[in-house]
Write an enzyme that holds these catalytic residues in place. Structure first.
Site, short mmCIF file in Angstrom:
data_model
loop_
_atom_site.label_atom_id
_atom_site.label_comp_id
_atom_site.label_asym_id
_atom_site.label_seq_id
_atom_site.Cartn_x
_atom_site.Cartn_y
_atom_site.Cartn_z
N GLU A 88 -7.03 1.61 -3.88
CA GLU A 88 -6.32 2.18 -3.94
C GLU A 88 -5.39 1.88 -2.40
O GLU A 88 -4.13 1.80 -1.85
CB GLU A 88 -6.11 3.59 -3.41
CG GLU A 88 -5.87 5.11 -3.45
CD GLU A 88 -4.66 5.01 -4.39
OE1 GLU A 88 -3.08 4.86 -4.15
OE2 GLU A 88 -5.75 5.83 -5.46
N GLU B 82 2.69 -1.26 -2.95
CA GLU B 82 3.88 -0.28 -3.55
C GLU B 82 4.78 -1.28 -2.31
O GLU B 82 5.89 -1.28 -2.29
CB GLU B 82 3.51 0.75 -2.94
CG GLU B 82 3.08 1.15 -4.92
CD GLU B 82 2.85 2.73 -4.84
OE1 GLU B 82 3.06 3.47 -3.75
OE2 GLU B 82 2.48 3.04 -6.29
#
Length: 148
Positions: free
Chosen positions: A88, A95
């Site tokens: 994560e 991102e």
């Protein structure tokens, strides 16, 4: 010479900090840990899914302790939960780099990169659920049957 770090992204709080010479290799181990903690803190504050995975991992480990699982079983649950959290954090990094690269425009390869990174987290999360189910369900069923 300072570098402004701005991470303006949709649905994410504005984070703006100055880090002198952030492009250099950390001068000592403590600074390296500080930078790593900064990345984890950023992920925790900006990513709802990270907080959800953290909560579920903590619940799985707590349940394992309550059910008196063996140390190796608790370690496996801890490792799989940690893998999900680490992915994560990596997803957040990917991102951010993609958003930095394409700015506010759409690019098909940016979508592919983001989707693949999110997919990696999903695969790890599903594997973690499978592992937790295999290790936690049998003693839970024994406990439920004994209560009935």
């Amino acid at each position: 010479m300072s570098q402004e770090i701005s991470t303006s992204q949709p649905n994410r709080p504005e984070a703006s900090k100055k880090r002198e010479f952030s492009w250099r290799v950390a001068t000592n181990l403590l600074i390296s840990f500080k930078y790593a903690w900064s990345g984890i803190s950023y992920t925790f504050t900006t990513q709802r899914n990270f907080r959800i995975h953290l909560l579920i991992g903590a619940l799985a480990i707590s349940l394992g302790v309550s059910l008196h699982l063996q140390a190796i079983e608790l370690a496996v649950i801890g490792i799989t939960s940690g893998l999900v959290l680490a992915l994560e954090v990596m997803n957040t990094a990917i991102e951010s780099v993609v958003d930095l690269t394409v700015k506010q425009s759409y690019h098909e390869l940016a979508k592919v990169a983001k989707d693949c990174a999110a997919g990696a987290v999903l695969v790890a999360a599903l594997a973690s659920v499978l592992v937790a189910g295999i290790l936690l369900l049998p003693p839970l069923l024994v406990l439920v049957r004994a209560a009935l």
